[in-house]
Motif scaffolding. Structure first.
Motif, short mmCIF file in Angstrom:
data_model
loop_
_atom_site.label_atom_id
_atom_site.label_comp_id
_atom_site.label_asym_id
_atom_site.label_seq_id
_atom_site.Cartn_x
_atom_site.Cartn_y
_atom_site.Cartn_z
N PRO A 3 0.41 -1.40 0.25
CA PRO A 3 -0.05 0.24 -0.45
C PRO A 3 0.77 1.48 0.13
CG PRO A 3 -0.15 -0.82 1.67
CD PRO A 3 0.92 -1.97 1.21
N GLU A 4 0.16 2.24 -0.07
CA GLU A 4 0.93 3.25 -0.48
C GLU A 4 1.09 4.42 0.70
OE1 GLU A 4 -0.70 6.69 -2.78
OE2 GLU A 4 -1.31 5.10 -4.49
N ASN A 5 0.95 3.92 2.22
CA ASN A 5 1.05 4.57 3.58
C ASN A 5 1.86 3.58 4.02
OD1 ASN A 5 -0.30 1.83 4.05
ND2 ASN A 5 -1.99 2.97 5.26
N VAL A 6 3.21 2.99 3.24
CA VAL A 6 4.21 2.35 4.00
C VAL A 6 5.11 3.24 4.62
CG1 VAL A 6 3.94 0.35 2.44
CG2 VAL A 6 5.44 1.73 1.91
N THR A 7 5.35 3.13 5.83
CA THR A 7 6.17 4.17 6.43
C THR A 7 8.23 3.49 6.06
OG1 THR A 7 6.45 3.61 8.26
CG2 THR A 7 5.06 4.80 7.63
N GLU A 8 8.28 1.88 6.48
CA GLU A 8 9.11 2.13 5.47
C GLU A 8 9.09 0.11 4.76
OE1 GLU A 8 12.14 0.75 8.98
OE2 GLU A 8 10.72 2.49 9.87
N ARG A 9 9.81 -0.32 4.22
CA ARG A 9 9.62 -1.29 3.28
C ARG A 9 11.27 -1.86 2.85
NH1 ARG A 9 6.72 -0.23 -2.38
NH2 ARG A 9 7.02 -2.22 -2.79
N GLU A 10 10.90 -3.31 3.21
CA GLU A 10 12.27 -4.20 2.91
C GLU A 10 11.95 -6.05 1.52
OE1 GLU A 10 15.31 -6.99 4.30
OE2 GLU A 10 14.70 -5.61 5.16
N ASP A 11 12.05 -5.11 0.37
CA ASP A 11 11.44 -5.39 -0.85
C ASP A 11 12.91 -7.19 -1.02
OD1 ASP A 11 9.02 -3.83 -1.33
OD2 ASP A 11 10.71 -2.37 -2.92
N GLY A 12 12.23 -8.26 -1.97
CA GLY A 12 13.46 -9.23 -1.88
C GLY A 12 13.45 -10.55 -1.97
N TRP A 13 11.70 -10.01 -0.79
CA TRP A 13 12.17 -12.06 -0.04
C TRP A 13 10.94 -12.94 -0.84
CZ3 TRP A 13 13.59 -12.22 4.63
CH2 TRP A 13 14.36 -10.85 5.54
N LYS A 14 10.95 -13.73 -0.64
CA LYS A 14 10.29 -15.69 -0.74
C LYS A 14 9.92 -15.91 0.11
CE LYS A 14 10.62 -16.33 -5.58
NZ LYS A 14 9.46 -16.30 -6.13
N ALA A 15 9.31 -16.92 -0.95
CA ALA A 15 8.79 -17.91 0.78
C ALA A 15 8.12 -19.16 0.24
CB ALA A 15 7.02 -17.18 1.26
N PHE A 16 8.70 -19.89 0.87
CA PHE A 16 7.68 -21.75 1.20
C PHE A 16 6.80 -21.70 2.95
CE2 PHE A 16 12.20 -21.74 2.48
CZ PHE A 16 12.18 -22.36 4.33
N ARG A 17 6.39 -22.80 2.28
CA ARG A 17 5.31 -23.28 4.49
C ARG A 17 5.69 -24.58 3.94
NH1 ARG A 17 -0.44 -22.07 0.68
NH2 ARG A 17 -0.06 -23.69 -0.54
N ILE A 18 5.43 -25.20 5.43
CA ILE A 18 5.10 -26.15 5.25
C ILE A 18 4.30 -26.99 5.36
CG2 ILE A 18 5.48 -28.36 7.67
CD1 ILE A 18 7.13 -26.18 9.02
N GLN A 19 4.20 -27.70 4.23
CA GLN A 19 2.63 -28.03 3.64
C GLN A 19 1.59 -28.93 4.99
OE1 GLN A 19 1.23 -26.81 1.12
NE2 GLN A 19 0.15 -28.23 0.61
N GLY A 20 0.88 -28.80 5.12
CA GLY A 20 -0.09 -29.02 5.56
C GLY A 20 -0.25 -28.62 6.74
#
Length: 121
Positions: A47-64
């Motif tokens: 969103p436009e109302n961020v005060t700080e941000r860090e981009d460049g993340w990828k994710a995985f999850r423990i399935q189930g």
């Protein structure tokens, strides 16, 4: 144990408030404390109302769905990644855990987990 890749780029942010956050997004994690309003969302939905941000993340999850009585799953994964000098950002939901790494380390993280016997898909 199965590890499922999440096919989006993520950003970790601080926001003024949640009024501009798309809570109906497929992935949206919020955390509110007395000190901050945090948001993890898909990068294309920051969103436009961020005060700080860090981009460049990828994710995985423990399935189930992980039962609350299970012990050491996240510890095992985080230890493996730490031994390979891969930093993580973890989000736990009611059902499971999501592990985020920087994009540059993502493939290596999945390779480490696969070599350790995790079923990565």
């Amino acid at each position: 144990m199965k590890i499922k890749e999440v096919e989006y780029d993520f950003s970790v942010c601080k926001v003024i408030d949640y009024s501009q956050v798309n809570l109906n997004s497929e992935y949206c994690f919020i955390g509110k404390t007395d000190e901050e309003n945090s948001l993890v969302c898909m990068t294309d939905q920051v969103p436009e109302n961020v005060t700080e941000r860090e981009d460049g993340w990828k994710a995985f999850r423990i399935q189930g769905i992980l039962d609350f009585s299970l012990i050491g799953i996240l510890s095992s994964i985080s230890s493996l990644l730490a031994e390979n000098e891969i930093g993580i950002f973890v989000i736990s939901t009611y059902n499971t855990d999501y592990i985020l790494t920087q994009k540059e380390e993502y493939s290596k993280a999945l390779e480490v987990l696969s070599a350790a016997g995790y079923d990565v898909s």
